[in-house]
Design an enzyme around this catalytic site. Sequence first.
Site, short mmCIF file in Angstrom:
data_model
loop_
_atom_site.label_atom_id
_atom_site.label_comp_id
_atom_site.label_asym_id
_atom_site.label_seq_id
_atom_site.Cartn_x
_atom_site.Cartn_y
_atom_site.Cartn_z
N SER A 281 0.83 -1.21 0.00
CA SER A 281 0.00 0.00 0.00
C SER A 281 0.87 1.26 0.00
CB SER A 281 -0.92 0.01 1.22
OG SER A 281 -1.69 -1.18 1.27
N1 SAM Z 1 -0.80 -3.79 3.68
C1 SAM Z 1 -0.07 -4.66 2.83
C2 SAM Z 1 1.35 -4.21 2.70
O1 SAM Z 1 1.75 -3.28 3.41
O2 SAM Z 1 2.10 -4.78 1.90
C3 SAM Z 1 -0.69 -4.71 1.47
C4 SAM Z 1 -1.82 -5.63 1.38
S1 SAM Z 1 -2.38 -5.89 -0.28
C5 SAM Z 1 -3.05 -4.34 -0.71
C6 SAM Z 1 -3.80 -6.90 0.06
C7 SAM Z 1 -3.46 -8.32 0.46
O3 SAM Z 1 -4.66 -8.98 0.88
C8 SAM Z 1 -2.90 -9.15 -0.66
O4 SAM Z 1 -1.65 -9.68 -0.30
C9 SAM Z 1 -3.93 -10.27 -0.86
O5 SAM Z 1 -3.37 -11.51 -1.25
C10 SAM Z 1 -4.55 -10.33 0.53
N2 SAM Z 1 -5.89 -10.94 0.59
C11 SAM Z 1 -6.91 -10.84 -0.28
N3 SAM Z 1 -7.98 -11.56 0.16
C12 SAM Z 1 -7.60 -12.11 1.34
C13 SAM Z 1 -8.26 -12.95 2.29
N4 SAM Z 1 -9.52 -13.38 2.13
N5 SAM Z 1 -7.58 -13.34 3.39
C14 SAM Z 1 -6.28 -12.93 3.59
N6 SAM Z 1 -5.62 -12.13 2.73
C15 SAM Z 1 -6.27 -11.72 1.63
#
Ligand code: SAM
Length: 225
Positions: free
Chosen positions: A69
């Site tokens: 992010s």
């Molecule tokens: N905050 C994180 C960082 O600093 O790198 C970025 C997160 S990224 C925008 C969103 C993440 O949510 C992705 O890695 C994705 O694989 C994960 N994700 C999506 N659906 C999910 C779920 N149901 N359970 C766990 N993780 C999930």
Amino acid sequence: MKGWRTSDDPYRAERERMVEQQIITRGITHPRVIEAMRKVPRHLFVPEPYRVQAYADMPLPIGYGQTISQPFMVAAMTANLDPQETDRVLEIGTGSGYQTAILAELVQEVWTIEVIPELQERAREVLEELGYTNIRYRVGDGSKGWPEGAPYDKILVAAASPSIPPPLVEQLKVGGIMVLPVGDRWGQDLVKVTKVSETEAEHQVLFPCAFVPLKGAYGFPEEPF
Ligand code: SAM
């Protein structure tokens, strides 16, 4: 954070500029959050080809179609949780682990769930290398929460949700706060949910945002899981 000396850090000046120009100038005032953003080496969470852009004002690719992010988004979500030293926080979407590190600087325990095993493995390596010992890791569907750690003081969802997943509200303490992006796949509002009683929650829309979609039981049904 052990094993890391900011004095040898080639990115120190860039990180300071990021905090001044992207975080403080845009109105984030929470002193502990600002301190954590000054301290955590964001570049170590960014894959090598993008590392020179680690402190730029944007999200960056981390592989598997996911992103780390934007720094401002991490700071704003964290500040809205008003993190306390005694908090237990549930994070959905470990991604690169950068947001996890910021939380781990500020609270007692972080319980973080990621659906893509390779991403969590890489994040865990960096977080352990940096010496964080107050993080629990799980690979799976975070849209259903992590009941074993409930109730949580705070919950942060780092992927776009079509609605507020009921299990996450259930797993929040009364008086607890959750922040999450709610909307469709292409645009969302960042929403702050405050659980005011066992049966009631207040919702506050903070600002528009665009996140990658949440998968799983309470995510977007068309997303491959
Ligand atoms: N905050 C994180 C960082 O600093 O790198 C970025 C997160 S990224 C925008 C969103 C993440 O949510 C992705 O890695 C994705 O694989 C994960 N994700 C999506 N659906 C999910 C779920 N149901 N359970 C766990 N993780 C999930």
